[in-house]
Design an enzyme around this catalytic site. Structure first.
Site, PDB file in Angstrom:
ATOM      1  N   GLU A 115      64.818  46.057   2.422  1.00 49.53           N
ATOM      2  CA  GLU A 115      64.248  45.129   3.813  1.00 49.53           C
ATOM      3  C   GLU A 115      65.840  43.900   3.393  1.00 49.53           C
ATOM      4  O   GLU A 115      66.256  43.387   4.284  1.00 49.53           O
ATOM      5  CB  GLU A 115      63.710  44.593   3.177  1.00 49.53           C
ATOM      6  CG  GLU A 115      63.097  43.592   5.134  1.00 49.53           C
ATOM      7  CD  GLU A 115      63.712  43.034   6.378  1.00 49.53           C
ATOM      8  OE1 GLU A 115      64.230  45.060   6.528  1.00 49.53           O
ATOM      9  OE2 GLU A 115      63.512  42.524   6.926  1.00 49.53           O
ATOM     10  N   LYS A 147      68.474  42.164  20.329  1.00 49.74           N
ATOM     11  CA  LYS A 147      67.931  42.315  19.520  1.00 49.74           C
ATOM     12  C   LYS A 147      66.154  43.463  20.101  1.00 49.74           C
ATOM     13  O   LYS A 147      65.845  44.034  19.090  1.00 49.74           O
ATOM     14  CB  LYS A 147      66.772  40.656  20.661  1.00 49.74           C
ATOM     15  CG  LYS A 147      65.306  40.795  20.018  1.00 49.74           C
ATOM     16  CD  LYS A 147      66.063  40.446  18.053  1.00 49.74           C
ATOM     17  CE  LYS A 147      64.164  40.207  17.624  1.00 49.74           C
ATOM     18  NZ  LYS A 147      64.223  40.552  16.249  1.00 49.74           N
ATOM     19  N   HIS A 206      71.432  57.863 -11.999  1.00 45.68           N
ATOM     20  CA  HIS A 206      71.934  59.228 -11.077  1.00 45.68           C
ATOM     21  C   HIS A 206      73.473  58.563  -9.849  1.00 45.68           C
ATOM     22  O   HIS A 206      73.426  59.679  -9.096  1.00 45.68           O
ATOM     23  CB  HIS A 206      70.475  59.229 -10.090  1.00 45.68           C
ATOM     24  CG  HIS A 206      69.486  60.099 -10.975  1.00 45.68           C
ATOM     25  ND1 HIS A 206      69.410  60.914 -11.520  1.00 45.68           N
ATOM     26  CD2 HIS A 206      68.635  58.892 -11.659  1.00 45.68           C
ATOM     27  CE1 HIS A 206      67.723  60.426 -12.850  1.00 45.68           C
ATOM     28  NE2 HIS A 206      68.234  59.620 -12.843  1.00 45.68           N
ATOM     29  N   CYS A 211      52.179  30.534  24.118  1.00 44.55           N
ATOM     30  CA  CYS A 211      52.385  30.739  25.337  1.00 44.55           C
ATOM     31  C   CYS A 211      52.688  29.038  25.187  1.00 44.55           C
ATOM     32  O   CYS A 211      53.619  28.703  24.579  1.00 44.55           O
ATOM     33  CB  CYS A 211      51.464  30.514  25.692  1.00 44.55           C
ATOM     34  SG  CYS A 211      49.920  32.320  25.766  1.00 44.55           S
ATOM     35  N   ASN A 220      46.603  27.658  24.707  1.00 44.06           N
ATOM     36  CA  ASN A 220      48.212  28.255  23.272  1.00 44.06           C
ATOM     37  C   ASN A 220      46.844  28.347  22.470  1.00 44.06           C
ATOM     38  O   ASN A 220      46.771  27.599  21.876  1.00 44.06           O
ATOM     39  CB  ASN A 220      48.761  27.667  23.368  1.00 44.06           C
ATOM     40  CG  ASN A 220      50.584  28.082  22.708  1.00 44.06           C
ATOM     41  OD1 ASN A 220      49.905  29.486  22.258  1.00 44.06           O
ATOM     42  ND2 ASN A 220      50.843  27.244  21.701  1.00 44.06           N
ATOM     43  N   GLY A 221      46.793  29.628  22.159  1.00 43.83           N
ATOM     44  CA  GLY A 221      46.256  29.887  20.956  1.00 43.83           C
ATOM     45  C   GLY A 221      45.428  31.203  21.257  1.00 43.83           C
ATOM     46  O   GLY A 221      45.932  32.293  21.969  1.00 43.83           O
ATOM     47  N   ARG A 225      59.467  29.902  24.759  1.00 42.86           N
ATOM     48  CA  ARG A 225      58.086  30.566  23.492  1.00 42.86           C
ATOM     49  C   ARG A 225      56.841  31.665  24.292  1.00 42.86           C
ATOM     50  O   ARG A 225      55.799  31.867  23.323  1.00 42.86           O
ATOM     51  CB  ARG A 225      57.163  29.346  23.985  1.00 42.86           C
ATOM     52  CG  ARG A 225      57.188  28.300  23.913  1.00 42.86           C
ATOM     53  CD  ARG A 225      56.560  27.061  23.709  1.00 42.86           C
ATOM     54  NE  ARG A 225      55.426  27.594  22.760  1.00 42.86           N
ATOM     55  CZ  ARG A 225      55.089  27.051  21.998  1.00 42.86           C
ATOM     56  NH1 ARG A 225      56.131  26.518  20.755  1.00 42.86           N
ATOM     57  NH2 ARG A 225      53.824  27.077  21.364  1.00 42.86           N
ATOM     58  N   TRP A 260      52.409  34.701  26.860  1.00 40.03           N
ATOM     59  CA  TRP A 260      52.982  35.936  25.771  1.00 40.03           C
ATOM     60  C   TRP A 260      51.487  35.770  25.132  1.00 40.03           C
ATOM     61  O   TRP A 260      50.638  35.040  24.624  1.00 40.03           O
ATOM     62  CB  TRP A 260      53.703  34.727  24.307  1.00 40.03           C
ATOM     63  CG  TRP A 260      54.162  35.909  23.255  1.00 40.03           C
ATOM     64  CD1 TRP A 260      53.709  36.005  22.209  1.00 40.03           C
ATOM     65  CD2 TRP A 260      55.154  36.694  23.417  1.00 40.03           C
ATOM     66  NE1 TRP A 260      53.979  37.692  21.836  1.00 40.03           N
ATOM     67  CE2 TRP A 260      55.017  37.818  22.238  1.00 40.03           C
ATOM     68  CE3 TRP A 260      56.448  36.507  24.134  1.00 40.03           C
ATOM     69  CZ2 TRP A 260      56.208  38.404  22.014  1.00 40.03           C
ATOM     70  CZ3 TRP A 260      57.329  37.631  23.671  1.00 40.03           C
ATOM     71  CH2 TRP A 260      57.102  38.496  22.897  1.00 40.03           C
ATOM     72  N   GLU A 268      73.110  42.727   7.793  1.00 44.57           N
ATOM     73  CA  GLU A 268      73.767  42.378   9.906  1.00 44.57           C
ATOM     74  C   GLU A 268      73.636  41.071   9.640  1.00 44.57           C
ATOM     75  O   GLU A 268      73.439  40.604  10.782  1.00 44.57           O
ATOM     76  CB  GLU A 268      71.644  43.007  10.167  1.00 44.57           C
ATOM     77  CG  GLU A 268      70.541  42.105  10.127  1.00 44.57           C
ATOM     78  CD  GLU A 268      69.554  42.866  11.328  1.00 44.57           C
ATOM     79  OE1 GLU A 268      69.037  43.387  11.412  1.00 44.57           O
ATOM     80  OE2 GLU A 268      68.642  42.371  10.294  1.00 44.57           O
ATOM     81  N   LYS A 290      68.937  42.804   6.109  1.00 50.62           N
ATOM     82  CA  LYS A 290      69.157  41.155   6.119  1.00 50.62           C
ATOM     83  C   LYS A 290      70.257  40.647   5.774  1.00 50.62           C
ATOM     84  O   LYS A 290      71.109  40.194   6.923  1.00 50.62           O
ATOM     85  CB  LYS A 290      67.988  40.755   5.424  1.00 50.62           C
ATOM     86  CG  LYS A 290      66.650  40.442   6.284  1.00 50.62           C
ATOM     87  CD  LYS A 290      65.826  39.933   7.614  1.00 50.62           C
ATOM     88  CE  LYS A 290      66.224  40.610   8.516  1.00 50.62           C
ATOM     89  NZ  LYS A 290      66.092  41.770   9.218  1.00 50.62           N
TER      90      LYS A 290
HETATM   91  C1  AGP Z   1      65.482  43.882  12.051  1.00 52.02           C
HETATM   92  O1  AGP Z   1      66.870  43.126  11.178  1.00 52.02           O
HETATM   93  C2  AGP Z   1      67.411  44.591  13.677  1.00 52.02           C
HETATM   94  N1  AGP Z   1      66.774  43.539  14.526  1.00 52.02           N
HETATM   95  C3  AGP Z   1      66.588  46.335  13.776  1.00 52.02           C
HETATM   96  O2  AGP Z   1      66.326  47.011  12.409  1.00 52.02           O
HETATM   97  C4  AGP Z   1      64.713  45.842  14.765  1.00 52.02           C
HETATM   98  O3  AGP Z   1      63.766  46.041  12.938  1.00 52.02           O
HETATM   99  C5  AGP Z   1      64.678  47.221  14.811  1.00 52.02           C
HETATM  100  O4  AGP Z   1      65.997  47.226  16.329  1.00 52.02           O
HETATM  101  C6  AGP Z   1      63.677  47.696  15.611  1.00 52.02           C
HETATM  102  O5  AGP Z   1      63.027  46.842  16.150  1.00 52.02           O
HETATM  103  P1  AGP Z   1      61.508  46.621  17.232  1.00 52.02           P
HETATM  104  O6  AGP Z   1      60.483  46.231  15.619  1.00 52.02           O
HETATM  105  O7  AGP Z   1      61.698  45.856  18.372  1.00 52.02           O
HETATM  106  O8  AGP Z   1      61.300  48.103  16.996  1.00 52.02           O
END
Ligand code: AGP
Length: 609
Positions: free
Chosen positions: A481, A604, A504, A4, A103-104, A30, A77, A488, A485
């Protein structure tokens, strides 16, 4: 820890409210689910607060229209108590003579609240913070001195807190305390200030005092007095002049939110441990009784779920299926019924594919649980039983700190379930929980010792058009993962496979100099992995290993390597081993002139199907 934003103003004259509102706007990154302000007018507290963004609440309530030169403000938050007017800060005591912003996370708020209710205190909210003003009020019954009452209150609090306290008893004074959550003071021409972070203060002053851990500050328009909370030892304030712009300050000096959030992970994994044990216990009990368990998510959250299935299988003999949210209905549709349990994982809590899967499962009578970072999000409203991961806002489009927090919580659930089912010994439970407790320092050490090496790797491999990430067992999840990273953020179309799959098919792409990133901790399958590495070397592949410190077997086969501290239990490797891959993706993006915070084509939160 970003959770927060709090602000306090003690002006010589004029009105504090407009300054507070503008400072809150600079802290909105924040946390932004509710906002509030308090000032003092004729010995009365005047408070305006509500759920919603600052601009909307300001339009609705006019946050500038609060009288008085001294005040406090908060942008929230939510971690405890959904976003709502009553849960918004500031919170007050019974007589509404004391106002607090915080905050915390107060970890022992349940027992404190019960104790205070037994003494007749009436609570209005579900928020952990509200115990603070009531405890100060209670202490005032014995401590005649207000500062002593605040000091003794802080001593009872367990968890993290940065607080600012306003009281009608001394209307020109603020009392601030810092324990783990950040708090800075500003010494200005027109008065003095406290805030969670520097951006809030920069337009008011560049003269900053950083509060020390466990320090109490008494602040009024003329100055500030600092003392240690426990020893009362006074400290002469050291004033630093800050040269940052507001924008740089929002990133705490980091060039991008993503790098800041990668570096917050020692703190955010610690916060993932602060989730109330009662929810871990309840959720593991529900999982224990299920006929079928599905972990449902998208993207990075799906990878956390995939790691979770290895943890549940290995530690608790639970056969959990990880389902990509957009495939859930097609893949498992008819299997879902009233004895199914769905655990939906979503940082934003608003991913449309995940919400659709939740709604589908609910329509078929399933029990749906949630793990999310956003209190009040649709996931929290649809699931009913959910765990907040307490990671603070994740601004970078690429999910980093949310992933490791989700993996921490899934690990806690698997360990708890294994304990209930007695599928792991109490000794193993102890060792695993100790590793989780040590995780903040493990991540701290990786960041400190491996960041530059990872940066050099990104430079060395900046021109490669494709990479393949490989791992065995749960390390295959880290390969997935790590690939996502890099993909993307820097965009090279890369691969990720179980290392045992090489023969395979995909080994056909390996040619001289092709970069292969092996997730290679010292695990039960390391000999097989060494065989895989040698297969690739024989075909000219460049071997980049993420391996345990000093593991000569792997180091001898590697062209480049990143070292992770020894002794991480195999089932917990996804949490530390992803860090260098997050950094590699970040620095690869910079090497290729990409914007790490805003990768092309991505949002996002994917709130469309
Ligand atoms: C991950 O780096 C991406 N930005 C994307 O795959 C994200 O993880 C996915 O859209 C899920 O988002 P969420 O965790 O908000 O549901």
């Amino acid at each position: 820890m970003i959770m927060c934003g709090i602000i306090g103003c003690a002006l010589r004259d004029g009105n504090a409210a407009p300054l507070i509102r503008k400072a809150l706007e600079r802290l909105e990154y924040r946390g932004y689910d509710s906002v509030g302000e308090a000032t003092i007018d004729n010995s009365n507290l005047v408070i305006k607060k509500d759920q919603g963004k600052i601009a909307d609440i300001h339009k609705k309530l006019d946050l500038d229209d609060l009288p008085g030169p001294t005040g406090i403000g908060h942008t929230r938050w939510a971690t405890h108590g959904a976003p709502s007017q009553v849960n918004a800060h500031p919170h007050t005591d019974c007589k509404e003579k004391i106002a607090v912003v915080h905050n915390g996370i107060i970890e022992n708020f349940v027992e404190l609240r019960e104790e205070l209710e037994r003494k007749g205190h009436k609570f209005k909210s579900r928020c952990d913070t509200e115990v603070i003003p009531h405890l100060i009020e209670e202490n005032l019954n014995s401590d005649t001195d207000f500062i002593m009452a605040v000091r003794n209150t802080a001593r009872r609090l367990e968890g993290t807190y940065a607080i600012a306290v306003l009281s009608v008893e001394k209307p020109d004074r603020l009392i601030c305390i810092r324990k783990e959550s950040p708090l800075v003071l500003g010494i200005g021409e027109e008065g003095n200030f406290c805030a969670s972070d520097i951006p809030a203060l920069l337009p008011l002053t560049r003269n900053i005092i950083y509060l020390n851990e466990g320090e109490l500050a008494v602040l009024d328009p003329e100055g500030v007095e600092l003392s240690d909370l426990e020893s009362y030892t006074k400290r002469i304030p050291e004033i630093e002049e800050i040269s940052w712009t507001v924008e740089t300050a929002e990133r705490a000096g980091y060039p991008h939110f993503m790098l800041k959030e990668i570096n917050e992970q020692p703190e955010t994994v610690k916060n993932a441990l602060r989730t109330q044990e009662v929810y871990i216990d309840l959720m593991s009990t529900i999982l224990d009784k299920a006929d079928q368990v599905f972990l449902v998510a998208a993207g990075t959250a799906y990878h956390a779920c995939l790691a979770g299935t290895y943890m549940f299988s290995e530690l608790a003999n639970l056969n959990a299926q990880a389902a990509i949210a957009s495939e859930f209905k097609e893949r498992y549709g008819k299997l879902i019924g009233k004895n199914s349990v769905i655990l939906a994982v979503s940082q934003s809590g608003e991913t449309m594919d995940t919400l659709s899967a939740i709604r589908y499962a609910l329509d078929r009578g399933a029990t749906v649980l949630g793990i999310t970072n956003v209190m009040g999000s649709t996931v929290t409203r649809l699931t009913g039983i959910y765990i907040g991961q307490n990671s603070g806002p994740e601004i970078g489009v690429a999910s980093t700190k949310a992933y490791t927090a989700q993996a921490m919580i899934l690990a806690r659930l698997a360990i708890k379930l294994g304990e209930k089912r007695k599928t792991i010994s109490s000794d193993k439970v102890g060792k695993l929980n100790q590793t989780l407790k040590d995780m903040p320092s493990i991540l701290e050490r990786i960041l400190k010792t491996q960041t530059n090496r990872t940066k050099d790797l990104a430079t060395k491999y900046r021109d490669r058009e494709s990479f393949c990430f490989l791992g065995r067992g749960i390390d295959y999840v880290t390969a997935l993962e790590g690939r996502l990273k890099l993909l993307e953020l820097a965009y090279p179309p890369s691969l990720a496979y179980p290392a045992g799959e090489s023969k395979h098919g995909f080994i056909a792409v390996v040619e001289d100099g092709y970069p292969l990133i092996f997730i290679a901790p010292k695990t039960s399958t390391q000999n097989e992995l060494i065989g895989n590495i040698m297969e690739m070397k024989a075909r000219g592949g460049s071997i980049i290993s993420i391996t345990e410190e000093g593991d000569q077997k792997i180091l001898a086969l590697s062209d480049d390597f990143i070292e992770i501290p020894k002794g991480i239990p195999e089932i917990l490797t996804p949490i530390p081993y992803i860090l260098p891959l997050q950094l590699f993706a970040y620095y690869s993006a910079l090497e290729r002139n990409r914007d790490p915070d805003q990768p092309r084509n991505l949002a996002k939160s994917v709130t469309v199907k």
